[in-house]
Scaffold this motif. Sequence first.
Motif, PDB file in Angstrom:
ATOM      1  N   SER A 117     -11.512  51.418  31.697  1.00  0.00           N
ATOM      2  CA  SER A 117     -11.876  51.239  30.299  1.00  0.00           C
ATOM      3  C   SER A 117     -11.439  49.858  29.825  1.00  0.00           C
ATOM      4  CB  SER A 117     -11.217  52.319  29.429  1.00  0.00           C
ATOM      5  OG  SER A 117     -11.614  53.611  29.848  1.00  0.00           O
ATOM      6  N   TYR A 118     -12.386  49.115  29.329  1.00  0.00           N
ATOM      7  CA  TYR A 118     -12.146  47.764  28.847  1.00  0.00           C
ATOM      8  C   TYR A 118     -11.828  47.805  27.354  1.00  0.00           C
ATOM      9  CZ  TYR A 118     -13.318  42.989  27.341  1.00  0.00           C
ATOM     10  OH  TYR A 118     -13.294  41.742  26.782  1.00  0.00           O
TER      11      TYR A 118
ATOM     12  N   ARG B  81     -12.004  46.210  24.274  1.00  0.00           N
ATOM     13  CA  ARG B  81     -12.722  45.052  23.742  1.00  0.00           C
ATOM     14  C   ARG B  81     -12.201  44.626  22.370  1.00  0.00           C
ATOM     15  NH1 ARG B  81     -17.146  49.013  23.210  1.00  0.00           N
ATOM     16  NH2 ARG B  81     -17.409  49.541  20.998  1.00  0.00           N
TER      17      ARG B  81
ATOM     18  N   PHE C  16      -7.105  46.660  30.505  1.00  0.00           N
ATOM     19  CA  PHE C  16      -7.908  47.704  31.132  1.00  0.00           C
ATOM     20  C   PHE C  16      -7.052  48.945  31.344  1.00  0.00           C
ATOM     21  CE2 PHE C  16      -9.935  43.763  32.233  1.00  0.00           C
ATOM     22  CZ  PHE C  16     -11.291  44.040  32.174  1.00  0.00           C
TER      23      PHE C  16
ATOM     24  N   CYS D 240     -13.107  50.700  23.040  1.00  0.00           N
ATOM     25  CA  CYS D 240     -13.149  50.528  24.494  1.00  0.00           C
ATOM     26  C   CYS D 240     -14.543  50.845  25.027  1.00  0.00           C
ATOM     27  CB  CYS D 240     -12.144  51.451  25.193  1.00  0.00           C
ATOM     28  SG  CYS D 240     -10.419  51.172  24.773  1.00  0.00           S
TER      29      CYS D 240
ATOM     30  N   SER E 264     -15.931  52.282  28.438  1.00  0.00           N
ATOM     31  CA  SER E 264     -15.325  52.992  29.565  1.00  0.00           C
ATOM     32  C   SER E 264     -16.365  53.356  30.621  1.00  0.00           C
ATOM     33  CB  SER E 264     -14.651  54.267  29.052  1.00  0.00           C
ATOM     34  OG  SER E 264     -13.950  54.925  30.066  1.00  0.00           O
TER      35      SER E 264
ATOM     36  N   ALA F   1     -16.423  42.285  32.269  1.00  0.00           N
ATOM     37  CA  ALA F   1     -16.433  43.318  31.240  1.00  0.00           C
ATOM     38  C   ALA F   1     -17.237  42.870  30.021  1.00  0.00           C
ATOM     39  CB  ALA F   1     -15.003  43.662  30.829  1.00  0.00           C
ATOM     40  N   GLU F   2     -17.106  41.603  29.648  1.00  0.00           N
ATOM     41  CA  GLU F   2     -17.878  41.103  28.514  1.00  0.00           C
ATOM     42  C   GLU F   2     -19.375  41.054  28.845  1.00  0.00           C
ATOM     43  OE1 GLU F   2     -17.438  40.475  25.409  1.00  0.00           O
ATOM     44  OE2 GLU F   2     -15.336  41.064  25.443  1.00  0.00           O
TER      45      GLU F   2
ATOM     46  N   GLN G  49     -20.466  44.475  28.342  1.00  0.00           N
ATOM     47  CA  GLN G  49     -20.606  44.760  26.915  1.00  0.00           C
ATOM     48  C   GLN G  49     -21.925  44.207  26.378  1.00  0.00           C
ATOM     49  OE1 GLN G  49     -18.455  46.597  24.939  1.00  0.00           O
ATOM     50  NE2 GLN G  49     -20.088  46.416  23.419  1.00  0.00           N
TER      51      GLN G  49
ATOM     52  N   GLY H  70     -21.603  47.546  35.501  1.00  0.00           N
ATOM     53  CA  GLY H  70     -20.505  48.444  35.811  1.00  0.00           C
ATOM     54  C   GLY H  70     -20.168  48.469  37.289  1.00  0.00           C
TER      55      GLY H  70
ATOM     56  N   LEU I 294     -18.296  45.288  38.118  1.00  0.00           N
ATOM     57  CA  LEU I 294     -16.939  45.350  37.581  1.00  0.00           C
ATOM     58  C   LEU I 294     -16.040  46.206  38.460  1.00  0.00           C
ATOM     59  CD1 LEU I 294     -14.906  44.775  35.284  1.00  0.00           C
ATOM     60  CD2 LEU I 294     -15.826  46.783  34.098  1.00  0.00           C
TER      61      LEU I 294
END
Length: 289
Positions: free
Chosen positions: A38-39, A41, A61, A83, A85, A118-119, A122, A137, A140
Amino acid sequence: MPVGTVLESGTLRVIDYRCSAGPHDRPFLEQHHSFSISYVRRGSFGCVTRGRSFELVAGSFLLGRPHDEYLCTHDQHRHGDECLSFHFDAAQLDALGLPARSWHSGALPPLAELGVLAERAQAAAERRSELDLAEAGTLLAGRFLHLVSGKPLPPVSVTARDRRRAVRAALWLDAHAHEPLDLAQVARQSGVSAFHFLRLFARVTGVTPHQYLVRARLRRAAKLLAQGALPVGAIAYEVGFGDLSNFVRTFHRAAGRTPRDFRRAATRWPRHATAPGATFSKSGAAPPG
């Protein structure tokens, strides 16, 4: 608390979490039901899991493993958190190149190597990127596993067989572009893991499978728009876009104009253009008149 499932595709699930708890709220106990990363953000929160305490800030994370419990705390945190996730099953993690036993509950500090991915994920979740969320994903998770193992990502070596596999996959994507497809499904057609297929396809073709799929759909949409028969909404669904607004946004980003403007330009002969059948002078210019 989960706001909604952003993506549910085969062995990957992506959930948007948003929490408004503060210092005066009671900590709550939760349990991981899958392997997750889980990021964070935005915002911050505390976490206690497997006898260890962590303070997570923006860019951190949270890592989860099935059946592990964790306690979320907000003693030092005032503004809640958000987050993105990613949840995987063991088979998918094994396919990424490392066994699922390498994944332990806990937390990681903000890391540039993971933060940029992660960005990008997003941006994919918000449909601000050509990259598919499943692809983002997968990249990542693969980067994370190799980072925590201390092993560099293996280079993508492409054999003649791999090139044939990528070309066949591109042809298959082109033939099925109008259908709802996901990364895992396309990878199965090639007989390799999603992570390996993603890297292999991009190495051979220069684009990810999803980028290729979207561009195939856009080519067909442009052809149908130029023919001027079907309504824009019908074209969006005909070529494989399940959402009209997403089609309009994606087409505008690619063509620099809306589908309706593209149709008007394609079906109307500009005044300054030479009409079909016009003759040219020796200099190459159309005669006046």
